[in-house]
Structures are given as structure tokens and as C-alpha cells.
Design an enzyme around this catalytic site. Sequence first.
Site, PDB file in Angstrom:
ATOM      1  N   GLU A  47       0.877  -1.246  -0.092  1.00 30.11           N
ATOM      2  CA  GLU A  47       0.062  -0.052  -0.034  1.00 30.11           C
ATOM      3  C   GLU A  47       0.834   1.184   0.093  1.00 30.11           C
ATOM      4  O   GLU A  47       1.911   1.227   0.670  1.00 30.11           O
ATOM      5  CB  GLU A  47      -0.702  -0.144   1.025  1.00 30.11           C
ATOM      6  CG  GLU A  47      -1.451   1.365   1.541  1.00 30.11           C
ATOM      7  CD  GLU A  47      -2.158   1.254   3.174  1.00 30.11           C
ATOM      8  OE1 GLU A  47      -1.667   0.709   4.050  1.00 30.11           O
ATOM      9  OE2 GLU A  47      -3.313   2.014   3.171  1.00 30.11           O
ATOM     10  N   ASN A 197       0.419  -1.106   5.308  1.00 30.82           N
ATOM     11  CA  ASN A 197       1.217  -0.402   6.175  1.00 30.82           C
ATOM     12  C   ASN A 197       0.562  -0.296   7.508  1.00 30.82           C
ATOM     13  O   ASN A 197      -0.257   0.121   7.905  1.00 30.82           O
ATOM     14  CB  ASN A 197       1.377   1.070   5.758  1.00 30.82           C
ATOM     15  CG  ASN A 197       2.116   1.487   4.457  1.00 30.82           C
ATOM     16  OD1 ASN A 197       2.940   2.369   4.435  1.00 30.82           O
ATOM     17  ND2 ASN A 197       1.804   0.734   3.401  1.00 30.82           N
TER      18      ASN A 197
HETATM   19  N1  ING Z   1      -3.155   0.283   8.636  1.00 31.15           N
HETATM   20  C1  ING Z   1      -3.527  -0.512   9.614  1.00 31.15           C
HETATM   21  C2  ING Z   1      -4.249  -1.874   9.227  1.00 31.15           C
HETATM   22  O1  ING Z   1      -5.433  -2.068   8.912  1.00 31.15           O
HETATM   23  C3  ING Z   1      -4.814  -0.716  11.915  1.00 31.15           C
HETATM   24  C4  ING Z   1      -4.558   0.206  10.614  1.00 31.15           C
HETATM   25  C5  ING Z   1      -3.800  -1.042  12.558  1.00 31.15           C
HETATM   26  C6  ING Z   1      -5.975  -1.005  12.058  1.00 31.15           C
HETATM   27  C7  ING Z   1      -3.869  -2.248  13.631  1.00 31.15           C
HETATM   28  C8  ING Z   1      -6.121  -1.958  13.419  1.00 31.15           C
HETATM   29  C9  ING Z   1      -5.368  -2.413  13.977  1.00 31.15           C
HETATM   30  O2  ING Z   1      -3.512  -2.555   9.148  1.00 31.15           O
HETATM   31  C10 ING Z   1      -3.825   0.757   7.551  1.00 31.15           C
HETATM   32  N2  ING Z   1      -3.154   1.500   6.728  1.00 31.15           N
HETATM   33  O3  ING Z   1      -4.887   0.537   7.253  1.00 31.15           O
END
Ligand code: ING
Length: 319
Positions: A47, A197
Site C-alpha cells: 500500500e 502499512n
Molecule cells: N493500517 C492498519 C491496518 O489496518 C490498523 C490500521 C492497525 C487497524 C492495527 C487496526 C489495527 O493494518 C492501514 N493503513 O490500514
Amino acid sequence: MRKEITIGAAQLGPIARSDSRKVVVERLIELMRKAKKSGCDIVVYPELALTSFFPRWYMENQEDVDSFFEHEMPGTATKPLFQFAVENEIGFYLGYAELSQESGTVHRYNTSILVDKNGKIVGKFRKVHIPGHFDHEPSWSFQHLEKRYFESGNLGFPVWESEGVKMGMCICNDRRWPETYRVMGLQGVEVVLLGYNTPTHYPPNESPEADALTLFHNHLSMQAGAYQNSTWVVGVAKAGCEEGCDMIGQSAIIAPSGEIVAQSVTLGDELVAAVCDLDLGRPYRENHLNLGMHREIDSYQLITERKGVGPPLGKRSSG
Ligand code: ING
């Protein structure tokens, strides 16, 4: 004749805020060179593979935000990647920030494209599940302002036939939602490509336990999606300590059984390749996970906002 496709997961290490597109594209090409040597038919990048993960910063000035977006694809900086791909007859998935003009209005999406061996963009996906928050949270060590910088995708979850393979795409947070894979599973998808990411610490999650489970939840989501929809899943990280923010690696190539057949072992630029036999999905798709034979749609209790029940819709801004 077995239907096979050799896929390269091209994990990236950190990209500095100051890194030019040119420097990054040279890294992408080096990974594609390795992929070619490994006999890959297609390479999957993460991404937002052209820049640092900029939603970690609050930027008031829209011009600063837009400096992380691509106004055209391919553009000057990315043409060399398309060129190298055509010369080496290799396809690729590329995640990037897309700024698009639609009937005179500017829209900003977290986007991925599927490019075939002739350098043709055969498919485009725009991230649907936008995580993070809209308002600046100055007390947090870093932000996750995807809800501020991106609109939710308006293209759904299509599946394309490329090189005789039914391929679908999603991006990062999309992989955590079963609907993502099921919508593609109902279209007979054979390979789902995705980049991510993922910070080890996700600011909105206050519990320390959540951080400890980030790696587990990463593979859990993709392995479940693969098995429950009889499809290969390839998840590719932007990894390492990027501008002071630790991001997970664990890029993986996952079979329709849910088993991990290949995985990265560093937090840097790393190519992981596997020969993917597309017929491995058949025993699941045609038998105990036959979506047409065993799902009981009528008996499902579908709770939706339209019926005035279910959880409140997430807010995009404090307003
Ligand atoms: N990053 C993370 C993902 O879904 C996240 C956001 C991290 C959500 C950890 C929940 C827990 O992997 C992106 N860019 O979506």
C-alpha cells in the site's frame, strides 16, 4: 495442465519523508529484477508504495498533503517501472495515493492498480475500509489520519481475468473485514492481492494487549479470508521503522487452505516468491465451502443501518 502463476511479494522497508519518487521507483525496479530472476509472472508491492506513510502526520496545508499524491498513473516518476515491467514481461500490483478529477471535483483515494505484462492497467481498486481518525490528536505520538486524507473507495471489490487468472485486490484495513474476501469469493476469485502499512502500535487502540496481537491479527485476517473463500491471498508490507514509527513485516503468500507457503523474514526490501497452483482452491470451492451449495442466505440475520438497528455508523469528523 495445472494452472499455475508465480507470484512475488515485494516487501518494502521504510521510505523516508524526503525520499524522492525516483529513488523509491529504483527500489521497486530492483525488487522486480529479483522477481524476474525468480521466474515471477507478477509482483505485488505494498500500500502507498511510492511514499512514506504520510497519514501519520497532521498537515494543515492541503498542498503539503497533495505532494504525496499521484496526479497521473503512470506519471513521469513511475514510467520507468512500467517500462521495466514491459521489457521483462512481468505484471504488478502497485499501491499509491490517487488524486483524481471527477466531473470537475477533486477526489483523493488510497488506490491500487493491477498492471499486466504489456504494461496495461487492467484493474483499479480504491480502499473501501478507511481506518484511523479525522481530527488531529496532538496528544498521540503519531497520527493515523487516513479518514482525513482519503475518501472511501467507490469502485467496490471487482475481480478481473488477467493472464487467465481471476484476480482481485484490496488494501490494508480491507483485509480485516470478511466482506472484502466474500464479495470477491462470490465472483470466483482465485488470487487476492493486497498491500499494507501496519504500525505495531495503532494509535486509536489504547490497550497494550492490542499491540502484542498486531502480528497475529495480520495473518489471522488473511489466512481466514483465503480459506473461507478458497482463494490465494498475497499480503505485502511496507515494513520497518519508518520516520520513527515501527511497522510490521510478515509479508506472506497464503494458499486457499489458509496455510502460509512463503513469508518475509526481514523488515527491509525483500522479495518472497512462490509458485501458486490455482487448482488447490478447487476441493474447497466445490465441496465443503461451496458458496452456492451451503450458504443459507434466507436464514442469515442481516442487521443493517437501513433497518434502524445495529451499531452506529463510524463518524468521519468530529462534526
Ligand atoms: N493500517 C492498519 C491496518 O489496518 C490498523 C490500521 C492497525 C487497524 C492495527 C487496526 C489495527 O493494518 C492501514 N493503513 O490500514
